[in-house]
Scaffold this active site. Structure first.
Site, PDB file in Angstrom:
ATOM      1  N   LEU A 309     -35.073  72.586 -69.543  1.00 38.49           N
ATOM      2  CA  LEU A 309     -33.861  72.115 -70.213  1.00 38.49           C
ATOM      3  C   LEU A 309     -33.086  71.152 -69.329  1.00 38.49           C
ATOM      4  O   LEU A 309     -32.889  71.416 -68.143  1.00 38.49           O
ATOM      5  CB  LEU A 309     -32.956  73.302 -70.560  1.00 38.49           C
ATOM      6  CG  LEU A 309     -33.496  74.326 -71.556  1.00 38.49           C
ATOM      7  CD1 LEU A 309     -32.675  75.605 -71.482  1.00 38.49           C
ATOM      8  CD2 LEU A 309     -33.468  73.766 -72.972  1.00 38.49           C
ATOM      9  N   ASP A 310     -32.637  70.053 -69.917  1.00 34.61           N
ATOM     10  CA  ASP A 310     -31.654  69.202 -69.268  1.00 34.61           C
ATOM     11  C   ASP A 310     -30.290  69.886 -69.387  1.00 34.61           C
ATOM     12  O   ASP A 310     -30.104  70.785 -70.220  1.00 34.61           O
ATOM     13  CB  ASP A 310     -31.639  67.835 -69.960  1.00 34.61           C
ATOM     14  CG  ASP A 310     -30.576  66.912 -69.384  1.00 34.61           C
ATOM     15  OD1 ASP A 310     -30.482  66.811 -68.161  1.00 34.61           O
ATOM     16  OD2 ASP A 310     -29.823  66.322 -70.191  1.00 34.61           O
ATOM     17  N   LYS A 311     -29.322  69.483 -68.568  1.00 35.05           N
ATOM     18  CA  LYS A 311     -28.002  70.128 -68.613  1.00 35.05           C
ATOM     19  C   LYS A 311     -27.044  69.363 -69.514  1.00 35.05           C
ATOM     20  O   LYS A 311     -26.677  69.835 -70.592  1.00 35.05           O
ATOM     21  CB  LYS A 311     -27.414  70.249 -67.200  1.00 35.05           C
ATOM     22  CG  LYS A 311     -26.032  70.942 -67.191  1.00 35.05           C
ATOM     23  CD  LYS A 311     -25.468  71.015 -65.791  1.00 35.05           C
ATOM     24  CE  LYS A 311     -24.994  69.665 -65.277  1.00 35.05           C
ATOM     25  NZ  LYS A 311     -23.808  69.151 -66.028  1.00 35.05           N
TER      26      LYS A 311
END
Length: 617
Positions: A309-311
């Site tokens: 996951l990207d933030k």
């Protein structure tokens, strides 16, 4: 592909086959047996010829399927005088392909709804009047009129005071949403309220809706790896069928038993169940705002074990929000927010716009500021309701207040917006990009679905990432990553199994392309990430990821169940026919029942309801 012409042809063949069978039965019961056999033969021949043409096309393309068994069974039945059985097989085969066509048409309906909504023209303001122009003539900066009921033709921002738009065709959200002036509007949404003006920000070819249509068209053209696997299974099943038929004839000397075996094996559920179930899964996922580019990504999505996951913009909203208000002197929290937002109306800075949005969300009435002076990158000063107001960074505020300007404690990644009124420190707005609501529950749900490893990959600082993700129970956190380092992370994690990467920015696009399944936050994400991804979340909610995976796994499970059940029942029927317990006509009727049951079972994918979501959504 001209689906309408193909459907008409299948309808015509089915009509001829049914007519031949029914008229032949009437003649047979009337005692005119020779004419009955002729009519049955005439009803079979068009279906058999069309089938042979289709087989030749498939062989030329290097594909071998159980259409060959259908042709063998009809040819053998005609050759050995079992014309009524051949007629039943013709009805069965043409009926099966017709039912498959109807099933796929139903599964394509929601995607066709998207395509049918593409607007061709738009109404543009020009020289004090209005003109209708082709969609391709619209350029960024053009002011468009969106009448009630119109589809928003291009991406833009609301130029009127307010607008009500219906995004259900794109996102599955059932209620219209209210957009304030300056809010972004997606192309493809519908004006559900009064007419409003829209300032175009993208040409039509680069707008959200055009990209979605391209993805839809690609999804319709795709063929899943699972479907190719089904083709390989069908080749093995073809061999088994021929062996059983040959053994039945060779060991008993009765060719009718071989005909019965071939009839029971026609047509194969392999070529019906897989495309119906997976296409239905694509349609069902689109209904919940998850656009999957094809059956291949859907089948891979069902086997995902690692999630990266990207933030920013993925786990978090991607826009600053007020998380705390620290007031000083006699000013209340509401006063601080109201004065700050009133002055920030004059600024286009993202933080200033976030403050204005927060005030409007609370229903505050904002007076117009006067004597406004903006210091780029620092803040804004002016007068609000007769008061001298300054809002911005602490350095700017220190220049306008008497006495000390205290700095409250703030966590990593947060931003302080200070406010001074009439030369006195009034308070601070503490802003941050917090986690999306329900993120922890969403991740727990993904683990329950079989995701074994969850990793955060961000270009942000490690201390910020650690603060934001505290308590989420991530398996790993990788901060300060460049785009190529994100790609390397994806490739490293692939050793543990299929990897899904979720992101929304241009810097995420290479990693999305490298992952087994790339997922883009399509509602506000970059066009590059949406193009590189295999899956696009049309609604700006990452919690739709869980339902998307659940639908993919359910659709794949239904396809496999249908194939196994169909093959098993067909093999049992062939064995019974080989031992003489089924005549060719009985075998044809039995296989018709099996095929109808298998297709109806595959259509269960259209009724998949993800856990926790309303089926009517």
């Amino acid at each position: 592909m001209d689906f309408a012409r193909i459907d008409r042809m299948k309808t015509g063949l089915l009509g001829l086959a049914i007519a031949g069978l029914v008229i032949g039965l009437g003649l047979f019961l009337a005692g005119i047996e020779d004419l009955a056999h002729l009519v049955w033969t005439l009803g079979v021949l068009p279906v058999l010829i069309a089938l042979l043409v289709e087989i030749l096309r498939s062989l030329r393309a290097g594909e071998v399927g159980l259409d060959i068994v259908a042709a063998l069974s009809m040819s053998a039945a005609l050759g050995f005088g079992e014309t009524m059985a051949a007629a039943v097989v013709a009805v069965m085969y043409s009926g099966g392909t017709f039912l498959e066509s109807m099933a796929e048409g139903r599964a394509r309906r929601e995607m066709h709804d998207l395509l049918s909504r593409v607007p061709r023209t738009a109404t543009r303001h020009r020289n004090g009047g209005l003109e209708d122009v082709p969609l391709d003539d619209i350029q960024p900066g053009d002011l468009l009129l969106i009448r009630q009921g119109d589809v928003v033709p291009v991406d833009g921002v609301i130029a009127s005071e307010t607008a009500f738009v219906d995004t259900s065709a794109l996102t599955g959200e059932s209620l219209p949403v209210r957009l304030a002036q300056g809010a972004e509007a997606m192309s493809g949404s519908t004006n559900a309220g009064a007419p409003f003006d829209l300032t175009a920000t993208q040409p039509a070819k680069n707008s959200t809706y055009a990209g979605i249509v391209r993805l839809v068209e690609e999804a319709q053209r795709s063929k899943a790896p699972m479907a190719r696997l089904a083709d390989r299974w069908s080749l093995g099943f073809l061999i088994v069928t021929v062996v059983i038929a040959g053994a039945a004839w060779g060991l008993t000397g009765d060719p009718i038993r071989a005909v019965a075996v071939l009839v029971v094996a026609t047509p194969c559920p392999l070529i019906l169940a897989v495309p119906v179930a997976l296409t239905a899964g694509l349609s069902r996922a689109a209904h919940f705002g998850v656009l999957i580019k094809g059956a291949g990504p859907l089948e891979t999505m069902a086997r995902i074990r690692t999630l990266i996951l990207d933030k920013t913009g993925t786990l978090t909203d991607g826009r600053p929000q007020i998380i705390r208000i620290d007031s000083q002197n006699t000013h209340s929290d509401t006063d601080i927010l109201r004065f700050a937002a009133a002055l920030d109306q004059a600024s286009k800075h993202p933080v200033a716009q976030a403050v204005v949005a927060a005030a409007k969300a609370k229903g505050l009435s904002l007076p117009l500021p006067t004597n406004v002076v903006e210091t780029p990158g620092e803040g804004v000063s002016g007068r609000v309701e007769g008061h001298a107001v300054v809002v911005g960074g602490t350095d700017l505020i220190a220049q306008h207040v008497t006495g000390p300007a205290p700095h409250p404690m703030r966590s990593a990644g947060s931003v302080l917006v200070a406010l001074a009124i009439d030369g006195q420190m009034a308070g601070h707005l503490v802003m941050a990009d917090p986690l999306r609501e329900g993120t922890k529950a969403m991740l727990a749900g993904l683990r329950a679905q079989g995701i074994e490893r969850i990793v955060l990959a961000t270009g942000d600082r490690a201390d910020v990432a650690e603060r934001v993700t505290e308590g989420l129970g991530l398996d790993a956190l990788r901060a300060g990553l460049s785009p190529d380092q994100k790609v390397l992370l994806v490739l490293t994690e692939r050793k543990n199994g299929p990897v899904m990467m979720v992101g929304d920015g241009v810097n995420d696009a290479p990693a999305l392309a490298a992952a087994d399944v790339g997922v883009a936050m399509g509602a506000r994400g970059a066009a590059a990430s949406a193009e590189a991804a295999d899956v696009v979340l049309l609604v700006d909610r990452i919690d739709r990821l869980g339902p998307g995976i659940e639908i993919a796994r359910a659709a794949r499970r239904i396809a496999v169940e249908s194939v196994i059940a169909g093959i098993g029942l067909s093999v049992l029927g062939m064995i019974a026919a080989a031992f003489g317990y089924l005549t060719p006509v009985q075998g044809a009727l039995l296989q018709e029942v099996i095929d109808v049951a298998i297709i109806l079972n595959a259509l269960r994918a259209l009724r998949i309801t993800p856990t926790g979501l309303n089926a009517a959504e």
